[in-house]
Motif scaffolding. Structure first.
Motif, mmCIF file in Angstrom:
data_model
loop_
_atom_site.group_PDB
_atom_site.id
_atom_site.type_symbol
_atom_site.label_atom_id
_atom_site.label_comp_id
_atom_site.label_asym_id
_atom_site.label_seq_id
_atom_site.Cartn_x
_atom_site.Cartn_y
_atom_site.Cartn_z
ATOM 1 N N ASP A 49 -0.432 0.366 10.907
ATOM 2 C CA ASP A 49 0.481 0.424 9.768
ATOM 3 C C ASP A 49 1.414 1.621 9.912
ATOM 4 N N ASP A 50 2.316 1.786 8.923
ATOM 5 C CA ASP A 50 3.293 2.869 8.954
ATOM 6 C C ASP A 50 3.060 3.899 7.859
ATOM 7 N N LEU A 51 1.828 4.014 7.363
ATOM 8 C CA LEU A 51 1.561 4.917 6.253
ATOM 9 C C LEU A 51 1.716 6.386 6.641
ATOM 10 N N HIS A 52 1.394 6.739 7.876
ATOM 11 C CA HIS A 52 1.635 8.121 8.316
ATOM 12 C C HIS A 52 3.130 8.451 8.245
ATOM 13 N N GLU A 53 3.941 7.546 8.744
ATOM 14 C CA GLU A 53 5.387 7.781 8.724
ATOM 15 C C GLU A 53 5.908 7.866 7.295
ATOM 16 N N ARG A 54 5.424 6.991 6.435
ATOM 17 C CA ARG A 54 5.884 7.013 5.048
ATOM 18 C C ARG A 54 5.420 8.263 4.307
ATOM 19 N N ALA A 55 4.348 8.875 4.789
ATOM 20 C CA ALA A 55 3.880 10.129 4.195
ATOM 21 C C ALA A 55 4.695 11.325 4.668
ATOM 22 N N GLY A 56 5.502 11.130 5.700
ATOM 23 C CA GLY A 56 6.345 12.214 6.199
ATOM 24 C C GLY A 56 6.001 12.724 7.576
ATOM 25 N N SER A 57 5.007 12.137 8.237
ATOM 26 C CA SER A 57 4.665 12.562 9.595
ATOM 27 C C SER A 57 5.695 12.044 10.590
ATOM 28 N N LEU A 58 5.979 12.847 11.588
ATOM 29 C CA LEU A 58 6.956 12.514 12.616
ATOM 30 C C LEU A 58 6.252 12.311 13.956
ATOM 31 N N ASP A 59 6.883 11.544 14.832
ATOM 32 C CA ASP A 59 6.400 11.378 16.218
ATOM 33 C C ASP A 59 4.934 10.948 16.272
ATOM 34 N N VAL A 60 4.590 9.914 15.523
ATOM 35 C CA VAL A 60 3.225 9.407 15.500
ATOM 36 C C VAL A 60 2.977 8.559 16.748
ATOM 37 N N ALA A 85 0.836 -1.205 0.000
ATOM 38 C CA ALA A 85 0.000 0.000 0.000
ATOM 39 C C ALA A 85 0.870 1.254 0.000
ATOM 40 N N GLN A 86 0.274 2.347 -0.413
ATOM 41 C CA GLN A 86 0.957 3.629 -0.441
ATOM 42 C C GLN A 86 0.140 4.665 0.324
ATOM 43 N N PRO A 87 0.804 5.659 0.937
ATOM 44 C CA PRO A 87 0.051 6.737 1.579
ATOM 45 C C PRO A 87 -0.890 7.410 0.581
ATOM 46 N N ASN A 88 -2.077 7.742 1.034
ATOM 47 C CA ASN A 88 -3.055 8.400 0.172
ATOM 48 C C ASN A 88 -3.074 9.908 0.440
ATOM 49 N N PRO A 89 -3.888 10.672 -0.299
ATOM 50 C CA PRO A 89 -3.889 12.122 -0.106
ATOM 51 C C PRO A 89 -4.183 12.579 1.317
ATOM 52 N N ALA A 90 -4.928 11.779 2.082
ATOM 53 C CA ALA A 90 -5.186 12.158 3.475
ATOM 54 C C ALA A 90 -3.900 12.093 4.298
ATOM 55 N N HIS A 91 -3.129 11.005 4.161
ATOM 56 C CA HIS A 91 -1.848 10.914 4.872
ATOM 57 C C HIS A 91 -0.943 12.083 4.501
ATOM 58 N N LEU A 92 -0.877 12.400 3.217
ATOM 59 C CA LEU A 92 0.006 13.466 2.748
ATOM 60 C C LEU A 92 -0.462 14.827 3.254
ATOM 61 N N ALA A 93 -1.781 15.039 3.297
ATOM 62 C CA ALA A 93 -2.298 16.312 3.788
ATOM 63 C C ALA A 93 -1.999 16.500 5.275
ATOM 64 N N ILE A 94 -2.102 15.419 6.047
ATOM 65 C CA ILE A 94 -1.785 15.509 7.480
ATOM 66 C C ILE A 94 -0.317 15.878 7.678
ATOM 67 N N ALA A 95 0.568 15.252 6.906
ATOM 68 C CA ALA A 95 1.991 15.591 6.994
ATOM 69 C C ALA A 95 2.223 17.045 6.603
ATOM 70 N N ALA A 96 1.516 17.524 5.583
ATOM 71 C CA ALA A 96 1.669 18.915 5.154
ATOM 72 C C ALA A 96 1.135 19.884 6.193
ATOM 73 N N LEU A 97 0.058 19.513 6.860
ATOM 74 C CA LEU A 97 -0.537 20.394 7.872
ATOM 75 C C LEU A 97 0.445 20.698 8.993
ATOM 76 N N ALA A 98 1.318 19.751 9.293
ATOM 77 C CA ALA A 98 2.281 19.953 10.389
ATOM 78 C C ALA A 98 3.182 21.165 10.144
ATOM 79 N N SER A 99 3.408 21.518 8.881
ATOM 80 C CA SER A 99 4.254 22.670 8.568
ATOM 81 C C SER A 99 3.483 23.982 8.544
ATOM 82 N N LYS A 100 2.166 23.906 8.709
ATOM 83 C CA LYS A 100 1.335 25.099 8.608
ATOM 84 C C LYS A 100 0.791 25.581 9.940
#
Length: 253
Positions: free
Chosen positions: A103-114, A76-91
């Protein structure tokens, strides 16, 4: 057009908590526990395999099923929701990500400290001595590779490794649920995504935030009842709603 009060709450938030459930991973093709099992597993009930009793009775059966689940996650691959959550962290000034998913999809999308409330598939431990293995698990075979797989032996005591997830009848990790409750108490906006909100104690997380005056947003194809004030719902798939929310909230900011 989204509610202006919701957009303003996101733009001005100092601490955002994002709380995700199985619906987020389902959009990446990972079955939920409510989904009917297929293929070699279709005659089993998922809930009956996710117990310590089942592992004691037939460790190869249970480990084999979790290896099948790991193989699905690996493909599986991170979907747009995982990617949006990772992007929100910078905003926003601070973002705390809490998930019920293993699973580890949040981490693979770029989220830290899950914070994983229900453990992680990739972090097994010994069924007897509870120690972690000395080496990571190898990449699993394809889903149809076989139904029964003997679990690896613990390097410390020789006992079988078990999946590093919370089984039915087990308590959530105390450090994880304590961290989640504290974050809910301290946030000014909580976004609950893809979770039914009926499994306690995790279901208390949005309730705590709302009671302590935070704004709460529920994103689910079929959202539940709302409190009213400071409680919002978007009846949508997370992969559609979250990118739209970020785009509208931050496009001109």
């Amino acid at each position: 057009m989204l509610d202006p009060d919701l957009l303003d709450a996101l733009r001005t938030a100092r601490h955002v908590v994002v709380f995700t459930g199985a619906g987020v991973s389902a959009e990446s093709g990972i079955p939920t526990f409510r989904d009917r099992l297929t293929g070699l597993w279709e005659r089993f009930d998922a809930a009956s395999l996710a117990t310590a009793e089942a592992f004691r009775a037939d460790p190869a059966l249970v480990w084999g099923w979790y290896e099948w689940r790991r193989s699905v996650v690996h493909r599986a691959q991170p979907n747009p929701a995982h990617l949006a959550i990772a992007a929100l962290a910078s905003k926003v000034p601070k973002l705390t990500l809490i998930t019920q998913n293993v699973d580890d999809l949040h981490e693979r999308a770029g989220s830290l400290d899950v914070t994983h409330l229900h453990g992680q598939l990739e972090r097994p431990r010994c069924f007897q001595c509870q120690r972690d293995p000395d080496a990571p698990l190898p990449v699993p075979d394809e889903p149809e590779a076989g139904r029964r797989v003997q679990p690896p032996a613990c390097a410390h005591c020789g006992g079988p490794l078990r999946p590093g997830v919370v089984w039915f009848g087990e308590s959530l990790p105390m450090d994880a649920i304590t961290h989640a409750f504290q974050a809910a108490e301290q946030c000014d906006l909580l976004i609950s995504i893809g979770t039914s909100g009926v499994v306690y104690p995790a279901a208390e997380i949005p309730e705590i935030a709302w009671r302590l005056r935070a704004t709460v947003l529920h994103i689910n194809p079929v959202p539940g009842p709302l409190h009213g004030e400071r409680d919002f719902a978007l009846a949508s798939a997370a992969g559609i709603a979250l990118p739209a929310l970020l785009n509208e909230a931050f496009a001109e900011h």
